[in-house]
Design an enzyme around this catalytic site. Structure first.
Site, mmCIF file in Angstrom:
data_model
loop_
_atom_site.group_PDB
_atom_site.id
_atom_site.type_symbol
_atom_site.label_atom_id
_atom_site.label_comp_id
_atom_site.label_asym_id
_atom_site.label_seq_id
_atom_site.Cartn_x
_atom_site.Cartn_y
_atom_site.Cartn_z
ATOM 1 N N GLU A 41 -38.542 31.331 55.186
ATOM 2 C CA GLU A 41 -37.728 30.478 56.053
ATOM 3 C C GLU A 41 -38.500 29.208 56.419
ATOM 4 O OE1 GLU A 41 -35.394 30.914 60.370
ATOM 5 O OE2 GLU A 41 -36.902 32.394 59.768
ATOM 6 N N LYS A 116 -28.247 29.010 58.062
ATOM 7 C CA LYS A 116 -28.434 30.217 58.874
ATOM 8 C C LYS A 116 -27.304 30.346 59.890
ATOM 9 C CE LYS A 116 -32.199 32.416 61.543
ATOM 10 N NZ LYS A 116 -33.590 32.206 62.002
ATOM 11 N N CYS A 159 -33.449 35.033 57.675
ATOM 12 C CA CYS A 159 -34.069 35.820 58.741
ATOM 13 C C CYS A 159 -33.064 36.589 59.595
ATOM 14 C CB CYS A 159 -34.955 34.917 59.601
ATOM 15 S SG CYS A 159 -36.264 35.850 60.471
ATOM 16 N N ASP A 316 -65.259 43.183 75.675
ATOM 17 C CA ASP A 316 -64.295 42.152 75.272
ATOM 18 C C ASP A 316 -64.949 41.070 74.418
ATOM 19 O OD1 ASP A 316 -62.148 43.357 76.674
ATOM 20 O OD2 ASP A 316 -62.859 42.479 78.536
ATOM 21 N N SER A 317 -66.050 40.511 74.920
ATOM 22 C CA SER A 317 -66.731 39.462 74.150
ATOM 23 C C SER A 317 -67.313 40.016 72.858
ATOM 24 C CB SER A 317 -67.828 38.791 74.992
ATOM 25 O OG SER A 317 -68.825 39.715 75.375
#
Length: 562
Positions: A41, A116, A159, A316-317
Site C-alpha cells: 500500500e 481503497k 489493506c 532497561d538501559s
C-alpha cells in the site's frame, strides 16, 4: 500464471528510491517469468505519509514519478503500485482531495486505477483526514498469453478492504464489504496491497481472518505487506497467500525485504503451494526483531550513523544497548556511565560488564561535583525546604544534559531507555531520562523487559546475570527501590494492560481481583502523567495501544476514572 509479491521497505517521501525498489523488483520478477507483481500500500511514497499528502507539489511529483515508472516497467509484466491519486471532484462535491489507490502499470502505461474503499480512523490510522473512499470494488483483467484470448479477473483491494468480514469479527466495522462485492463479480482471485503495522502476534490474527475469508468465499487471496520502521510504527512483512480452502500456501519473511513467487493454476482455479517461511516461535523473538528493525530504520532514515545512550547498570538501559548493538553495529554505539553519590558499586560493575559483553564503546562521566554545584547554586532558593523529588531529579536532568551535549557535538542519535510501565505512571524525569530522539522500549512493559532479557541470554550471557536478579531501582536517593513508589511490576503491568490496552474501568479492574487502593493510585498516576508523555520522544509501537500516534488523550482534564 506466476504472481510475485515484492515485500518492500520504502522511505516516506523518497519517491526516487522507492520507485527504484519497485523497478528492481519488477525486473527480477520478469526475469523469472512473473506475469503480475504486487507491491505494498502506498509503496511509491511510503506509509504513512501523513500531512505530506497536503503538499500539492508532493502529490504532483508522485504522480509524475508513477508515469516515469510505468514507462520503465518491463513489457511482459503487470505491476500494482500503491499511490495517492487526485480526486477530480473534490472541489465541486466537497469530498476529500485524494484517493488511496493502486495503479496497475503495464506495457508502458497506467492501465487502471483502483481506490481503497474502507478508510480506517482508529488507533494510528487517520485516513479519512486525507482520502475519499472509493465508490465500488473493481477488478483487473490480465491476459495470460499474447497468443490466446484468455484472461483472468483479479479483484484488487487495499489493506482495510479485507478487514470487514462480519462473520469473522461478529460485527460489521463498515457499511460495505469489498470482499463480498468482488466475489459477487466472479473474480478468479483477490489481491491486497497492505501496510499493516506490527503488534505482538498480529500475524496470527491476520492469517486467521484471511484464511476464514478465503474459505468462506471459496476464493484465493494474495496479501502483500510492507516491512520497515517509519517513525514509531514498525511493519513486519509476513506477506501471505491462501488457496480456496483457506490454507496458507506461501509466506514471506518476517521483518525483512523479500520477493516471493507463487503460481495460479487457471484449470484448478487455485493457487499452488510454494515456499512458506516459518513464523517466530516465541513472542520475544518477534518483539526483538521488531525493535531491532525499528531502531535500524529510524536511525538510517533520519540520517544518523551512530547512537548514544546512558548506561545505569539497570535492566532497561541494558536491553536498549543490546538492541542498538544489533541494529547499528557495536562500533556505532556509545554507552555513557554517569555515576552519582547514590550509584551503587554493583551498578557500575554491571554497566561495565554489559559494555564488555556487547563490545561497544563507553565513557564514564562522574556527576558528583556537578550535582554539588547545582545544589550550591540552588541553596538560596531551596533554603528552609526538605530534600525531595526536585533534588532527586537533578541527577537525572544532569545526565540528560550531558548525553544531549555529546549527541549534539558529534551528531549521534540519543536513545532514551524508559519502558512502558514507567511511561504509563510518569515514573520518569522530564528533561532527564526522557531526553532523546527515540524511545526504544517505551511500549515494552517492565515484565516484558525481563522476559526479553532472559530470552536474549538463552545461549550465552549478554545481559549480566546480576542485572536480572537485583531489585529495580532508579538510584535517585540512598537505598531507593522502584517498589517504594510503585506496586510490584507484575501487578502494575496487569493494571496498565487492563486500563490502557483493554479500556477497562477501575471497577472492572477491581472486580478482576486487584486491590481498590492500588488501582485508584495507578489510574491517578496514569491520568496525571499525560503532560510528560506528550513531550516524550517517539516510541516504537509493539502493542495494540501504545503511547504514540494512536494515543490521543487530553492533558488539561478533570476526568478521573473511579
Amino acid at each position: 500464471m506466476k504472481i510475485a509479491i515484492a515485500q518492500l521497505n520504502p522511505t516516506i517521501g523518497d519517491l526516487e528510491k522507492n520507485a527504484q525498489q519497485i523497478l528492481q523488483a519488477a525486473q527480477e520478477a520478469e526475469n523469472q517469468g512473473v506475469r503480475l507483481l504486487l507491491t505494498p500500500e502506498l509503496s511509491l511514497c511510503g506509509y504513512p505519509p501523513k500531512d505530506l499528502l497536503f503538499n500539492h507539489s508532493f502529490i504532483q511529483k508522485m504522480n509524475k514519478k508513477l508515469e516515469d515508472l510505468a514507462a520503465r516497467i518491463p513489457k511482459n509484466i503487470a505491476v500494482l503500485v500503491g499511490i495517492a491519486t487526485i480526486n477530480p471532484y473534490a472541489s465541486s462535491s466537497g469530498e476529500k482531495p485524494l484517493f488511496n489507490s493502486a495503479a496497475c502499470l503495464e506495457n508502458g502505461e497506467i492501465k487502471q486505477i483502483f481506490s481503497k474503499r474502507l478508510l480506517p480512523t482508529y488507533d494510528v490510522f487517520d485516513e479519512a483526514r486525507y482520502f475519499e473512499p472509493g465508490e465500488e470494488s473493481e477488478f483487473y483483467k490480465i491476459q495470460l498469453s499474447s497468443e490466446k484470448d484468455d484472461y483472468l479477473s483479479i479483484g484488487v483491494t487495499i489493506c482495510e478492504d479485507l478487514w470487514n468480514d462480519e462473520l469473522f469479527w461478529g460485527k460489521r466495522q463498515y457499511l460495505v464489504n469489498p470482499m463480498k462485492d468482488l466475489t459477487n463479480l466472479g473474480v478468479d482471485f483477490i489481491v491486497n496491497l497492505s501496510a499493516s503495522p506490527y503488534r505482538v502476534s498480529k500475524q496470527k490474527l491476520r492469517e486467521a481472518m484471511l484464511s476464514h475469508s478465503a474459505k468462506h468465499y471459496n476464493i484465493p487471496i494474495v496479501y502483500a505487506n510492507q516491512i520497515g520502521g517509519n517513525d514509531d510504527l514498525i511493519f513486519d512483512g509476513n506477506s501471505v497467500a491462501f488457496n480456496r480452502e483457506g490454507t496458507v500456501i506461501c509466506r514471506a519473511k518476517s521483518f525483512e525485504t523479500d520477493l516471493v513467487i507463487l503460481e495460479f493454476d487457471p484449470e484448478k482455479q487455485d493457487l499452488l503451494p510454494t515456499s512458506i517461511v516459518s513464523l517466530p516461535e516465541l513472542e520475544e523473538a518477534e518483539i526483538w526483531s521488531a525493535l531491532v528493525l525499528g531502531v535500524k530504520d529510524y536511525t538510517n532514515k533520519c540520517g544518523f550513523t551512530k547512537v548514544i545512550l546512558g548506561l545505569s547498570g539497570g535492566i532497561d538501559s541494558s536491553l536498549v544497548a543490546a538492541i542498538a548493538t544489533e541494529a547499528v553495529g557495536k562500533e556505532n554505539v556509545l554507552g555513557v556511565l554517569m555515576p552519582s553519590p547514590f550509584s551503587s558499586e554493583y551498578s557500575i560493575i554491571d554497566a561495565e560488564k554489559l559494555v564488555n559483553n556487547l563490545g561497544i564503546k563507553s565513557e564514564q562521566l562522574p556527576i558528583v561535583e556537578v550535582m554539588d554545584s547545582y545544589e550550591e547554586l540552588l541553596k538560596p532558593i531551596f533554603t528552609g525546604t526538605s530534600f525531595g523529588i526536585a533534588e532527586e531529579n537533578l541527577q537525572s536532568r544532569i545526565r540528560g544534559t550531558l548525553l544531549m551535549a555529546i549527541a549534539n557535538k558529534f551528531g549521534y542519535l540519543l536513545l532514551s531507555t524508559g519502558n512502558k510501565s514507567e511511561m504509563a505512571v510518569g515514573y520518569c524525569t522530564l528533561y532527564g531520562d526522557m531526553n532523546g530522539g527515540l524511545a526504544v522500549i517505551a511500549d515494552v512493559p517492565k515484565t516484558r523487559v525481563y522476559s526479553l532479557c532472559h530470552w536474549l541470554n538463552r545461549n550465552r550471557e549478554i545481559i549480566p546475570y546480576n542485572v536480572l536478579i537485583k531489585p529495580p531501582s532508579a538510584e535517585l536517593k540512598p537505598d531507593q527501590l522502584d517498589q517504594d513508589s510503585l506496586p510490584p511490576y507484575e501487578i502494575l503491568d496487569d493494571i496498565i494492560e487492563r486500563f490502557v490496552n483493554e479500556h477497562q474501568s477501575s471497577t472492572e479492574i477491581i472486580q478482576a481481583g486487584h486491590d481498590p487502593i492500588v488501582v485508584q493510585q495507578v489510574v491517578k498516576l496514569i491520568t496525571r502523567a499525560e503532560f510528560k508523555r506528550k513531550q516524550a520522544p517517539p516510541g516504537l509501537k509493539i502493542t495494540d495501544r501504545a503511547f504514540g500516534t494512536g494515543w490521543r488523550m487530553p492533558i488539561a482534564s478533570r476526568w478521573l476514572d473511579q
